[in-house]
Design a protein around this motif. Structure first.
Motif, short mmCIF file in Angstrom:
data_model
loop_
_atom_site.label_atom_id
_atom_site.label_comp_id
_atom_site.label_asym_id
_atom_site.label_seq_id
_atom_site.Cartn_x
_atom_site.Cartn_y
_atom_site.Cartn_z
N SER A 53 0.83 -1.21 0.00
CA SER A 53 0.00 0.00 0.00
C SER A 53 0.86 1.26 0.00
O SER A 53 0.43 2.31 -0.45
N ILE A 54 2.09 1.14 0.47
CA ILE A 54 3.01 2.28 0.50
C ILE A 54 3.76 2.40 -0.84
O ILE A 54 3.95 3.48 -1.38
N LYS A 55 4.18 1.27 -1.37
CA LYS A 55 4.95 1.22 -2.63
C LYS A 55 4.33 0.13 -3.52
O LYS A 55 4.81 -1.01 -3.55
N PRO A 56 3.26 0.48 -4.25
CA PRO A 56 2.49 -0.51 -5.00
C PRO A 56 3.28 -1.33 -6.03
O PRO A 56 2.93 -2.46 -6.30
N LYS A 57 4.32 -0.78 -6.60
CA LYS A 57 5.08 -1.52 -7.61
C LYS A 57 6.28 -2.25 -7.03
O LYS A 57 7.10 -2.80 -7.76
N GLY A 58 6.38 -2.27 -5.70
CA GLY A 58 7.48 -2.95 -5.05
C GLY A 58 7.41 -4.46 -5.24
O GLY A 58 6.35 -5.01 -5.50
N LYS A 59 8.53 -5.12 -5.13
CA LYS A 59 8.60 -6.57 -5.27
C LYS A 59 9.21 -7.16 -4.01
O LYS A 59 10.01 -6.52 -3.34
N VAL A 60 8.83 -8.39 -3.75
CA VAL A 60 9.31 -9.08 -2.55
C VAL A 60 9.88 -10.44 -2.96
O VAL A 60 9.27 -11.15 -3.76
N LEU A 61 11.02 -10.77 -2.44
CA LEU A 61 11.60 -12.09 -2.59
C LEU A 61 11.51 -12.77 -1.24
O LEU A 61 12.06 -12.29 -0.25
N TRP A 62 10.78 -13.88 -1.18
CA TRP A 62 10.57 -14.62 0.07
C TRP A 62 11.36 -15.92 -0.04
O TRP A 62 11.15 -16.70 -0.95
N LEU A 63 12.27 -16.13 0.87
CA LEU A 63 13.09 -17.34 0.86
C LEU A 63 12.74 -18.19 2.08
O LEU A 63 12.55 -17.65 3.17
N THR A 64 12.68 -19.47 1.87
CA THR A 64 12.48 -20.38 2.99
C THR A 64 13.37 -21.60 2.80
O THR A 64 13.63 -22.02 1.68
N HIS A 65 13.85 -22.13 3.88
CA HIS A 65 14.79 -23.24 3.81
C HIS A 65 14.16 -24.58 4.17
O HIS A 65 14.83 -25.59 4.20
N ARG A 66 12.88 -24.59 4.43
CA ARG A 66 12.20 -25.84 4.78
C ARG A 66 11.11 -26.15 3.77
O ARG A 66 10.25 -25.31 3.49
N GLU A 67 11.14 -27.36 3.25
CA GLU A 67 10.17 -27.80 2.25
C GLU A 67 8.73 -27.57 2.73
O GLU A 67 7.89 -27.07 2.00
N GLU A 68 8.45 -27.92 3.97
CA GLU A 68 7.08 -27.82 4.48
C GLU A 68 6.59 -26.38 4.65
O GLU A 68 5.40 -26.13 4.73
N ILE A 70 7.16 -23.96 2.39
CA ILE A 70 6.96 -23.32 1.09
C ILE A 70 5.48 -23.12 0.80
O ILE A 70 5.02 -22.01 0.52
N GLU A 71 4.70 -24.18 0.88
CA GLU A 71 3.26 -24.08 0.58
C GLU A 71 2.54 -23.24 1.64
O GLU A 71 1.66 -22.45 1.32
N GLN A 72 2.92 -23.41 2.91
CA GLN A 72 2.32 -22.60 3.97
C GLN A 72 2.53 -21.12 3.71
O GLN A 72 1.60 -20.32 3.83
N SER A 73 3.74 -20.75 3.34
CA SER A 73 4.05 -19.35 3.06
C SER A 73 3.27 -18.83 1.87
O SER A 73 2.71 -17.74 1.91
N ARG A 74 3.22 -19.62 0.80
CA ARG A 74 2.48 -19.21 -0.39
C ARG A 74 1.01 -18.96 -0.06
O ARG A 74 0.43 -17.94 -0.43
N GLN A 75 0.39 -19.88 0.65
CA GLN A 75 -1.02 -19.73 1.01
C GLN A 75 -1.26 -18.49 1.86
O GLN A 75 -2.20 -17.74 1.64
N GLU A 76 -0.41 -18.26 2.83
CA GLU A 76 -0.56 -17.10 3.72
C GLU A 76 -0.35 -15.80 2.95
O GLU A 76 -1.12 -14.85 3.12
N LEU A 77 0.66 -15.75 2.09
CA LEU A 77 0.92 -14.55 1.30
C LEU A 77 -0.24 -14.25 0.36
O LEU A 77 -0.67 -13.10 0.24
N GLU A 78 -0.74 -15.26 -0.33
CA GLU A 78 -1.85 -15.04 -1.25
C GLU A 78 -3.11 -14.62 -0.51
O GLU A 78 -3.83 -13.74 -0.96
N ALA A 79 -3.38 -15.23 0.65
CA ALA A 79 -4.56 -14.86 1.43
C ALA A 79 -4.46 -13.43 1.95
O ALA A 79 -5.44 -12.69 1.96
N CYS A 80 -3.27 -13.05 2.34
CA CYS A 80 -3.08 -11.72 2.94
C CYS A 80 -3.04 -10.62 1.89
O CYS A 80 -3.62 -9.56 2.09
N THR A 81 -2.37 -10.87 0.79
CA THR A 81 -2.16 -9.81 -0.20
C THR A 81 -3.15 -9.86 -1.36
O THR A 81 -3.30 -8.88 -2.07
#
Length: 92
Positions: A53-68, A70-81
């Motif tokens: 909302s502050i910088k609409p064209k901004g990009k985010v790189l989300w890194l995770t080191h645990r297989e389990e 990855i999907e949890q993060s994707r679901q939460e990010l999509e639900a939130c954003t």
């Protein structure tokens, strides 16, 4: 998701993140530290939503080191954003 769905300590972290992100004099390093089970993914996703909302064209790189996580993060990010999140992984 809005901050009313967060615990008080998560909301405080998101608010402090937003203030830091908007501060032109702030360093570019920041850290929000939460112990296991306190909602790091949800808090970070809320920070990303606020950043968008502050910088609409901004990009985010989300890194995770645990297989389990990855999907949890994707679901939460999509639900939130409300934005599609692409996963790039060696096997996919």
């Amino acid at each position: 998701m809005n901050t009313s769905n967060l615990y008080d300590y998560q909301t405080q972290g998101v608010e402090r993140f937003a203030a830091w992100f908007q501060d032109a004099n702030a360093t570019r390093e920041a850290l929000i530290s939460l112990t296991m089970g306190m909602g790091k993914t949800r808090t970070a996703a809320s920070c990303i939503q606020r950043m968008a909302s502050i910088k609409p064209k901004g990009k985010v790189l989300w890194l995770t080191h645990r297989e389990e996580l990855i999907e949890q993060s994707r679901q939460e990010l999509e639900a939130c954003t409300g934005q599609y999140c692409e996963i790039e992984q060696a096997e996919h």
